[in-house]
Design a protein around this motif. Structure first.
Motif, PDB file in Angstrom:
ATOM      1  N   ASP A  95      13.987  11.278   1.324  1.00  0.00           N
ATOM      2  CA  ASP A  95      13.219  10.340   2.125  1.00  0.00           C
ATOM      3  C   ASP A  95      13.097   9.803   2.962  1.00  0.00           C
ATOM      4  N   HIS A  96      12.895  10.236   4.055  1.00  0.00           N
ATOM      5  CA  HIS A  96      12.314  10.712   5.320  1.00  0.00           C
ATOM      6  C   HIS A  96      10.359  10.616   4.718  1.00  0.00           C
ATOM      7  N   LEU A  97      10.189  11.687   3.771  1.00  0.00           N
ATOM      8  CA  LEU A  97       9.056  11.693   3.840  1.00  0.00           C
ATOM      9  C   LEU A  97       8.253  10.846   2.656  1.00  0.00           C
ATOM     10  N   VAL A  98       9.037   9.626   1.668  1.00  0.00           N
ATOM     11  CA  VAL A  98       8.593   8.648   1.297  1.00  0.00           C
ATOM     12  C   VAL A  98       8.626   7.689   2.556  1.00  0.00           C
ATOM     13  N   MET A  99       9.212   7.573   3.369  1.00  0.00           N
ATOM     14  CA  MET A  99       8.914   6.818   4.766  1.00  0.00           C
ATOM     15  C   MET A  99       7.391   6.974   5.079  1.00  0.00           C
ATOM     16  N   GLN A 100       6.973   8.561   5.374  1.00  0.00           N
ATOM     17  CA  GLN A 100       6.239   8.962   5.553  1.00  0.00           C
ATOM     18  C   GLN A 100       4.477   8.176   5.505  1.00  0.00           C
ATOM     19  N   ALA A 101       4.935   8.173   3.591  1.00  0.00           N
ATOM     20  CA  ALA A 101       4.172   7.766   2.771  1.00  0.00           C
ATOM     21  C   ALA A 101       3.509   6.426   3.332  1.00  0.00           C
ATOM     22  N   ARG A 102       5.387   5.709   2.937  1.00  0.00           N
ATOM     23  CA  ARG A 102       5.116   4.266   2.745  1.00  0.00           C
ATOM     24  C   ARG A 102       4.399   4.057   3.981  1.00  0.00           C
ATOM     25  N   GLU A 103       4.593   4.322   5.130  1.00  0.00           N
ATOM     26  CA  GLU A 103       3.871   3.599   6.359  1.00  0.00           C
ATOM     27  C   GLU A 103       2.013   4.171   6.964  1.00  0.00           C
ATOM     28  N   LYS A 104       1.690   5.205   6.472  1.00  0.00           N
ATOM     29  CA  LYS A 104       0.394   5.788   5.984  1.00  0.00           C
ATOM     30  C   LYS A 104      -0.031   4.493   4.806  1.00  0.00           C
ATOM     31  N   ALA A 105       0.178   4.335   3.947  1.00  0.00           N
ATOM     32  CA  ALA A 105       0.131   3.328   3.030  1.00  0.00           C
ATOM     33  C   ALA A 105      -0.138   1.713   3.342  1.00  0.00           C
ATOM     34  N   GLU A 106       0.696   1.944   4.305  1.00  0.00           N
ATOM     35  CA  GLU A 106       0.404   0.650   4.968  1.00  0.00           C
ATOM     36  C   GLU A 106      -0.942   0.712   6.214  1.00  0.00           C
ATOM     37  N   ARG A 107      -1.430   1.436   6.044  1.00  0.00           N
ATOM     38  CA  ARG A 107      -2.358   1.770   7.424  1.00  0.00           C
ATOM     39  C   ARG A 107      -3.742   2.171   6.509  1.00  0.00           C
ATOM     40  N   GLN A 108      -3.760   2.644   5.573  1.00  0.00           N
ATOM     41  CA  GLN A 108      -5.058   3.277   4.598  1.00  0.00           C
ATOM     42  C   GLN A 108      -4.791   3.030   3.264  1.00  0.00           C
ATOM     43  N   PRO A 109      -5.197   2.019   2.307  1.00  0.00           N
ATOM     44  CA  PRO A 109      -5.009   2.016   1.359  1.00  0.00           C
ATOM     45  C   PRO A 109      -5.357   3.167   0.255  1.00  0.00           C
ATOM     46  N   ARG A 110      -5.564   4.156   1.054  1.00  0.00           N
ATOM     47  CA  ARG A 110      -5.805   5.160  -0.339  1.00  0.00           C
ATOM     48  C   ARG A 110      -5.085   6.125  -0.353  1.00  0.00           C
ATOM     49  N   TRP A 111      -3.517   5.530   0.898  1.00  0.00           N
ATOM     50  CA  TRP A 111      -2.476   6.467   0.480  1.00  0.00           C
ATOM     51  C   TRP A 111      -1.222   5.764  -0.598  1.00  0.00           C
TER      52      TRP A 111
END
Length: 646
Positions: A480-496
């Motif tokens: 779950d923590h990794l999913v939250m990391q991916a979401r945070e990156k997606a908010e900053r970078q569209p490629r995520w």
């Protein structure tokens, strides 16, 4: 009974034993020096053009006249196959006197006439030697170490030394932080305590391996400390402390480990003499071993105690060192293996726990679990992920093993954590795939744990099922923590954003598997009524099919991260085959669920047991559905990365 007889019956000779043992230990050092002279002289006489090794420091440490003994060896000559030695009666007389001194405490206490007879035989033999020359048979009888070829002076000295060490432990008048000591002066106690402070700080890192027993006594102006390191006769460490100078004598079967130990002592100011190579048929199967002496010149008492503490703290890292080095070389090069062990020692991690928990098997299992897309048979870890990541990973595994064994946790937990750890250290081409790979590792560990649990009857063991559920919950939270990391990156970078969406779908797999583990733990709470072999086999097949799909997803992910517009057809085909197998697994789980329901309804009559068995089967089938959804998401991500448009 007269008083003298009463004193004798109580063993009055033991009143003199501390002094005798002390003298015997000093005599042992001199005897080794004399026997080395015979070996060196014989070798030099056979090859007179070569230089005689400089053993001055070793002779000085033993209290011998090094210049005279060096001259004896240098002047040795062969005459009619005999060894001609100058001043040989003086050399033999020293042997004879020190052999008698060394044998005295053993003969007085052993109560075995065989010991006395053996000592008398060799003393008489020494007295009968010629005055100026030795035959090859004489030299062999002095220096031979192979027991199968008969007795020798050398073998007698070795056997006496073992018995004297045992006596020394029994005679200790007190114990200082674990060291057996006697006849110490007040200042000696703080020095022994300093050495033991360092030794005890790291001694636990040997775990169940024997060794590290320490003895200390005073001999004239010197404090003597001896540590047995491990169990091998040729692996010896002796410290002499006089004024503010420490003299360390060390011998080792393995020259490479000797050099490693030298590097460990550099921070404490060790100045080494030239390391000598010696041969003894009784040690290391007749191969050469290394002997050297280091000197530590300390400015004051604080520096002296710091050096003693530092030396003591490093000894544990010699135990099983060579075995650890060889195991590590399956994953990294020789120099890098030594670098890993050096860094582990610097960090006080140690390698014994890693060996005890499984050693190379832990790493091979993690590489295998990563899937063939990441590692092929015959791959070496550093060749796939690079030196830096391999180094960091192996150190981390050693730390995991140390922590687990100290807490009394099973080796199986270390294996699980190692399998989860490897993806974190895999160097990939695109950072977007790092979190995907790590999340997939958690999913794989969850699927493996559920499958293993059902295959081995976890539903019938409250303890096993609770441990399974606890581990699964911890892994699911990390996922779950990794999913939250991916979401945070997606908010900053569209490629995520595509990565975050795929991770959310993959997280549904982790959630379902954690739920399956929880249901197994509930079932173990007295709700297995009516479960028969057919029920268990079908549920185990469902879990195994889910595990296989998870492995195929891991393989597909490993291939996907290398795909590009220029990828070879072979890579593309391998990726498609892996995702196709996930689809086949989902269809197989649909069929297995129907079979399981028929068997469960026919076999289970207890309502809670029926409900839990059916729920477990449904959750496993649901997992395969979610795996298929994640596989399709991965296909879209990989095709986009490779420049393929639908």
């Amino acid at each position: 009974m007269r008083k003298t007889q009463a004193v004798s019956s109580l063993g009055e000779h033991r009143l003199m034993l501390p002094a005798w043992v002390k003298a015997a230990l000093a005599a042992n050092d001199r005897l080794k020096g004399y026997l080395t002279v015979f070996q060196t002289a014989s070798a030099h006489a056979a090859h007179p053009a070569g230089e005689v090794p400089d053993l001055a420091r070793e002779f000085a440490a033993a209290g011998l006249d090094g210049a005279w003994l060096h001259d004896v060896a240098a002047a040795a000559r062969k005459v009619d196959d005999d060894l001609l030695l100058p001043d040989m009666p003086r050399l033999v007389r020293g042997l004879e006197e020190d052999l008698g001194t060394m044998a005295r405490p053993v003969v007085e206490t052993a109560g075995d006439s065989a010991d006395a007879a053996r000592v008398k035989h060799w003393l008489d033999w020494l007295r009968a030697l010629p005055a100026d020359r030795l035959s090859a048979r004489h030299v062999d009888a002095l220096t031979r170490g192979r027991r199968g070829d008969g007795d020798s002076v050398h073998l007698l000295v070795m056997d006496l030394h073992k018995q004297i060490n045992k006596l020394a432990g029994e005679l200790a008048s007190e114990v200082i932080d674990g060291a057996n000591v006697w006849d110490l002066q007040p200042q000696d106690r703080t020095r022994v305590a300093a050495f033991m402070r360092g030794l005890n700080r790291t001694a636990a890192l040997k775990f169940d391996h024997p060794g590290l027993d320490t003895a200390a006594t005073r001999d004239g102006e010197r404090l003597l400390l001896q540590n047995d390191i491990g169990t091998n006769d040729a692996h010896v460490l002796v410290l002499q402390v006089a004024d503010r100078t420490i003299t360390l004598t060390y011998s080792d079967l393995h020259r490479i480990r000797f050099e490693f130990f030298q590097s460990l002592l550099v921070p404490f100011g060790a100045k080494w003499s030239q390391v000598q190579s010696r041969t003894d048929a009784a040690l290391n199967q007749g191969a050469a071993y290394s002997v050297g002496t280091a000197q530590f010149d300390c400015a004051d008492e604080a520096a002296l105690e710091a050096a003693l503490e530092g030396i003591g703290s490093r000894i544990v890292f010699l135990i099983d060192w060579n075995r650890a080095r060889k195991r590590l070389q399956a994953f990294v090069g020789k120099d890098e293996a030594i670098a890993v062990l050096a860094e582990a020692a610097r960090l006080d991690i140690g390698h014994r726990a890693w060996l005890q928990a499984g050693g190379e098997r832990l790493v091979f299992a993690a590489m295998q679990a990563a899937g063939e897309g990441a590692f092929q048979i015959g791959d070496r870890l550093d060749e796939v992920i690079g030196n830096a990541d391999a180094h960091a990973f192996l150190l981390a595994v050693m730390q995991l093993a140390c922590d687990a064994l100290r807490r009394g946790q099973p080796a199986a937990l270390v294996a699980d954590e190692t399998r989860m750890l490897l993806p974190q250290h895999v160097r990939q081409r695109t950072s977007e795939f790092d979190l995907l790979a790590e999340h997939a590792a958690y999913c794989h560990s969850l699927a493996q744990a559920v499958s293993d649990g059902l295959a081995h009857g976890a539903e019938r063991s409250g303890k096993a099922s609770r441990e399974l559920a606890t581990r699964a919950k911890a892994w699911e939270r990390r996922a779950d923590h990794l999913v939250m990391q991916a979401r945070e990156k997606a908010e900053r970078q569209p490629r995520w954003r595509p990565v975050a969406r795929m991770m959310e779908q993959s997280d549904d797999v982790a959630d379902a598997l954690e739920e399956a583990a929880f249901l197994i733990s509930l079932t173990a709470e007295q709700h297995v009524n009516g479960w028969n072999d057919n029920v268990r086999k079908l549920l185990a097949r469902l879990a195994a099919t889910v595990l296989q799909a998870t492995q195929d997803q891991v393989k597909a992910l490993a291939i996907a991260r290398t795909l590009s517009a220029t990828s070879e057809a072979m890579d593309n085909d391998a990726f498609l085959r892996a995702t196709w197998r996930v689809l086949q697994a989902e269809r197989q789980c649909d069929s297995l669920l129907r079979d399981a329901r028929r068997v469960i309804i026919g076999a289970v009559r207890d309502a809670p047991s029926l409900m839990l068995a059916n729920d477990l089967a449904c959750v496993l089938e649901l997992t395969s559905d979610r795996q298929l959804a994640a596989a399709y998401a991965l296909r879209d991500l990989a095709f986009d990365k490779a420049g393929v448009r639908g």
